[in-house]
Each structure stands twice: as structure tokens, then as C-alpha cells.
Design a protein around this motif. Structure first.
Motif, PDB file in Angstrom:
ATOM      1  N   ARG A   1       3.441  13.761   2.424  1.00 47.33           N
ATOM      2  CA  ARG A   1       4.285  12.680   2.929  1.00 47.33           C
ATOM      3  C   ARG A   1       3.856  11.382   2.263  1.00 47.33           C
ATOM      4  NH1 ARG A   1       3.848   8.861   7.163  1.00 47.33           N
ATOM      5  NH2 ARG A   1       5.882   8.211   7.900  1.00 47.33           N
TER       6      ARG A   1
ATOM      7  N   TYR B   1      -0.146  11.330   2.234  1.00 49.49           N
ATOM      8  CA  TYR B   1      -0.785  12.289   3.137  1.00 49.49           C
ATOM      9  C   TYR B   1      -0.549  13.691   2.580  1.00 49.49           C
ATOM     10  CZ  TYR B   1      -0.058   8.133   6.041  1.00 49.49           C
ATOM     11  OH  TYR B   1      -0.016   6.832   6.510  1.00 49.49           O
TER      12      TYR B   1
ATOM     13  N   ARG C   1       0.823  -1.204   0.000  1.00 51.93           N
ATOM     14  CA  ARG C   1       0.000   0.000   0.000  1.00 51.93           C
ATOM     15  C   ARG C   1       0.856   1.253   0.000  1.00 51.93           C
ATOM     16  NH1 ARG C   1      -3.864  -0.422   4.291  1.00 51.93           N
ATOM     17  NH2 ARG C   1      -2.690   0.960   5.634  1.00 51.93           N
TER      18      ARG C   1
ATOM     19  N   PHE D   1       2.506  -5.628   3.852  1.00 47.51           N
ATOM     20  CA  PHE D   1       1.912  -6.361   4.971  1.00 47.51           C
ATOM     21  C   PHE D   1       1.964  -7.859   4.660  1.00 47.51           C
ATOM     22  CE2 PHE D   1      -0.016  -2.196   4.562  1.00 47.51           C
ATOM     23  CZ  PHE D   1      -0.052  -1.710   5.858  1.00 47.51           C
TER      24      PHE D   1
ATOM     25  N   LEU E   1       5.062   9.130  11.368  1.00 47.52           N
ATOM     26  CA  LEU E   1       4.692   7.893  12.062  1.00 47.52           C
ATOM     27  C   LEU E   1       5.109   7.973  13.529  1.00 47.52           C
ATOM     28  CD1 LEU E   1       3.820   4.901  12.184  1.00 47.52           C
ATOM     29  CD2 LEU E   1       6.053   4.297  11.225  1.00 47.52           C
TER      30      LEU E   1
ATOM     31  N   VAL F   1      -0.392   8.100  12.521  1.00 47.86           N
ATOM     32  CA  VAL F   1       0.359   8.942  11.583  1.00 47.86           C
ATOM     33  C   VAL F   1      -0.166  10.376  11.633  1.00 47.86           C
ATOM     34  CG1 VAL F   1       1.099   9.248   9.191  1.00 47.86           C
ATOM     35  CG2 VAL F   1       0.622   6.946  10.042  1.00 47.86           C
TER      36      VAL F   1
ATOM     37  N   SER G   1       4.449   7.120   2.289  1.00 49.14           N
ATOM     38  CA  SER G   1       5.073   5.912   2.836  1.00 49.14           C
ATOM     39  C   SER G   1       4.599   4.729   2.004  1.00 49.14           C
ATOM     40  CB  SER G   1       4.709   5.726   4.313  1.00 49.14           C
ATOM     41  OG  SER G   1       3.384   5.270   4.433  1.00 49.14           O
TER      42      SER G   1
ATOM     43  N   ASN H   1       0.765   4.958   1.026  1.00 45.52           N
ATOM     44  CA  ASN H   1       0.005   5.895   1.861  1.00 45.52           C
ATOM     45  C   ASN H   1       0.464   7.294   1.517  1.00 45.52           C
ATOM     46  OD1 ASN H   1      -1.234   3.839   3.531  1.00 45.52           O
ATOM     47  ND2 ASN H   1       0.736   3.603   4.544  1.00 45.52           N
TER      48      ASN H   1
END
Ligand code: OGA
Ligand code: NI
Length: 386
Positions: free
Chosen positions: A320, A239, A235, A326, A271, A312, A322, A237
Motif C-alpha cells: 500500500r 507498507y 512523505r 504536512f 488508514l 494504519v 500513501s 509511506n
């Protein structure tokens, strides 16, 4: 003759305008709106101590915690194939997983080029027009598969995040995903994600081997269940910058429902990890991966390794990114601690469960903070919670 409206204008109906964090981010920046839509404002008690992370706040936190910070494990020594060095690295990882549930690894075998490519392709995706990204919107009934950034209007406490995610294993989904977004299926994008997933998965297997060794268990105790039929999910992420960063949150406090998470963050802090009732920021280190124990590994290690709550924060001025991976055993695999980890005449700390059951439980809302209980608490043997 009526002139057709440009596509972007047609999209700018009130619901759509307020329906995507990217759009709100831009409207705040350009002062078209001057407050955050209410559903993105988190109640104070859910976001206490919320402050935009920067190097100054990290330094202050370090002082408060007497220079305690998330452990960093250097894998460089593994190249010498010395058993002693390997055992020392395994011990460091074990200690970190017991005390923090988190550590950073440096000098991994993941090629720099692979990370550069995946980062560049992720950034490229999030710079597409919203309507193009939305072609990959999560299909109904398949949450977290595809693009998310347009959040359910009715929810409050909506996270300030856009993401793109898909399975890598058991069946890689990246090609179908890319076909929705780009007519030619963007082979460069697919290759970047596939190379990244393969490399990071290998790193995860190595870490799980070291963790098993650190417990005096056969090396493949955990890693053998990450080879076929297992679950790997990546994934991105993203922001966006938020002019009202201190009122909202990128991802609220949660634990990861997986065995192991491996994450690469850019150089913008955000984080944070729970430690001694404080939120500790994970300092961005160039080339490092943040590794954390997920709920399944906590149960699988009979509560020795901890799956720790994290969250986060978003930044006022800077976006941002990331990139997370998983890892979980097959959905029907019974997660239960190795007998060697269970004391004589004792039972394991957790009931035996499969990740399928666990995810069902989370979907049924008995999860992460909703009722002040963690998902894993429902799997404890003594639990009386209905
Ligand atoms: C997650 C997560 C942290 C980050 O995706 O579960 O905790 O820094 N991400 O984006
Ligand atoms: Ni997480």
C-alpha cells in the motif's frame, strides 16, 4: 582465483537480512522465515480490533456506526464563484473538522497528471534495490528526512513501514535527496515531487481559507502563515505486504504534529480514524485527498477543530502506498487562538506555543500514547502534568 561475491550476497549478513521491512516481507512470502521478528509484533492492547481492512470490513463498520463515515466534501461548486456555495462548503468542512477531525475532498484543482506522476515516481523509488534506497537513509540528527525502512534494532513495537520524506518548504530538499540515490539526480523525480508539493500546498491554503471563513475570521487568518518561512514536508509511506498483517501495524495510533495534513492513498484500505471509541476505515475514493486537522490547528482554533488519533493497518497480500503533505507555520511562530474565538473573560484553551517547542516536547518522549497522554494535553492551560 577467488571470485568476488555478488553485492547482494555480501549484504545478506544476518543483521541486514532482518533489518528492513521489505526484506522481511519477502522472506515471509517465500517462507524463508515463518514468523515475524518479535520487535514487529505489537502487544494486543496496542492493536486491539486489528484486522486487515477490506471492502467487507468497511461495509460492516459502516453498519455498526449506522452508516456514519468520514465526510466527503465536493469542491466542484467553487468554480461557479458563488458566495453561497462557498459558504456551504466551508460549513461542511467546519462540521467535519469538529466532529471527525478528518474529511475527504473530491474535485480539487490538483491535476490528475501531477498525481499520476508522483505516484509513479514513488512506486519506482520503492522498487529500487534496498541498498540503493538506503543511500538516502535519514542522516543522524535529521529524523524523517530521507529513507527509513531499516529500523532501530533495539526498539520493540516497530512499525511496518518504509518511507521517504523531505522538506518542500522553507527550503526544498528533493534535489539533494535525489542526488544521493541517482547519479544524475533524477530530474523527472524532482519535478514530479515539486509539482505535487506546489499543487497540494495550494489546496491546503484553500482549505485553510475556507476553515477561517467558517469561523467568521478573516480569510487569511491561517493561510497567511503558510506562504513564507512556513514548513511543508512531503512523505511517501510504503507498507509492504505482510503475511502476518494482523500482528503488526503500519503506523501506530498517533495525531499529526502539524497544522494540516493532506494525504492521497491508493485504492488499498488501511488508514483508520478514531470515532466514538471505534476505528473507522477511511474508504479509498479515486482522486480524493484525505485531509486532517493537526495538533497546531486544534490549538489555533481554540479547540474547535479536533486533531484526531489515527493509525494504519497493513495488508496480507498487497502493498500500500500513501503520499502525505504536512503543513505547519514557521517554527518560531506563536500559535494562539484568534481573540474572536475566545469567550469574554476567558482564556484560550491552550497556552501559546511554537512548533519548535512542540516538536522538542514530542522528542522528549512526552508524546502520543507513550504515557497515555497526547502531546497537546501538555499545552492545555489547566494541565498539572509535569
Ligand atoms: C501519517 C499518516 C496515513 C496513511 O503519515 O502521519 O497518518 O494512510 N499516514 O499512510
Ligand atoms: Ni498521521
Amino acid at each position: 582465483m577467488a571470485v568476488a561475491e555478488p553485492a547482494a550476497f555480501q549484504l545478506a549478513t544476518p543483521t541486514r537480512v532482518y533489518d528492513n521491512v521489505r526484506m522481511i516481507s519477502e522472506q515471509l512470502r517465500s517462507c524463508k522465515i515463518n514468523s515475524l521478528p518479535e520487535r514487529y509484533i505489537w502487544p494486543k492492547e496496542r492493536v486491539e480490533n486489528l484486522k486487515p481492512g477490506n471492502h467487507e470490513t468497511i461495509a460492516k463498520e459502516k453498519e455498526e456506526l449506522q452508516n456514519l463515515s468520514i465526510p466527503v466534501v465536493d469542491l466542484a461548486g467553487l468554480e461557479n464563484r458563488s458566495e453561497e456555495v462557498r459558504a456551504k462548503i466551508a460549513r461542511e468542512m467546519r462540521k467535519a473538522c469538529e466532529e471527525w477531525g478528518f474529511f475527504q475532498v473530491i474535485n480539487t484543482a490538483v491535476p490528475t497528471m501531477v498525481m499520476e506522476q508522483v505516484n509513479a515516481n514513488a512506486r519506482e523509488f520503492f522498487s529500487l534495490p534496498v541498498e540503493q534506497m538506503e543511500k538516502a537513509t535519514e542522516p543522524p540528527g535529521k529524523p524523517l528526512q530521507g529513507y527509513g525502512g531499516r529500523h532501530n534494532f533495539l526498539n520493540s513495537e516497530v512499525p511496518w513501514i518504509e518511507f521517504l520524506g523531505e522538506h518542500h518548504a522553507p527550503v526544498p530538499g528533493v534535489e539533494d535527496l535525489a542526488k544521493k540515490v541517482w547519479e544524475d539526480g533524477n530530474p523527472k523525480f524532482c519535478k514530479a515531487i515539486t509539482d505535487y508539493s506546489n499543487s497540494v500546498e495550494q489546496l491546503g491554503v484553500l482549505i485553510l481559507e475556507l476553515l477561517a471563513e467558517s469561523l467568521d475570521l478573516p480569510k487569511d487568518t491561517y493561510s497567511q502563515h503558510m506562504q513564507t518561512g512556513h514548513h511543508g514536508y512531503w512523505r511517501f509511506n510504503y507498507y509492504p505486504a505482510c503475511a502476518k498483517a494482523s500482528q503488526t501495524i503500519g503506523i501506530g495510533p498517533h495525531c499529526d504534529p502539524d497544522a494540516l495534513t493532506i494525504l492521497s492513498q491508493d485504492q488499498i484500505p488501511g488508514l483508520q480514524v478514531q470515532k466514538a471509541n471505534k476505528w473507522v476505515t477511511v474508504e479509498p475514493l479515486p482522486g480524493a485527498f484525505v485531509v486532517n486537522v493537526g495538533d497546531y490547528l486544534q490549538a489555533w482554533s481554540n479547540d474547535i477543530f479536533k486533531s484526531v488519533e489515527h493509525r494504519v493497518l497493513v495488508n496480507e497480500e498487497t502493498d500500500r502506498l500513501s503520499i502525505a503533505f504536512f503543513m505547519s507555520p514557521p517554527r518560531m511562530f506563536n500559535i494562539e487562538a484568534h481573540p474572536k474565538l475566545i469567550g469574554e473573560n476567558e482564556e484560550s484553551v491552550f497556552k501559546t506555543f511554537t512548533s519548535r517547542e512542540y516538536l522538542g516536547l514530542l522528542l522528549n518522549n512526552k508524546s502520543n500514547g507513550d504515557v497515555g497522554k497526547r502531546g497537546l494535553d501538555y499545552m492545555r492551560r489547566e494541565t498539572t502534568v509535569a
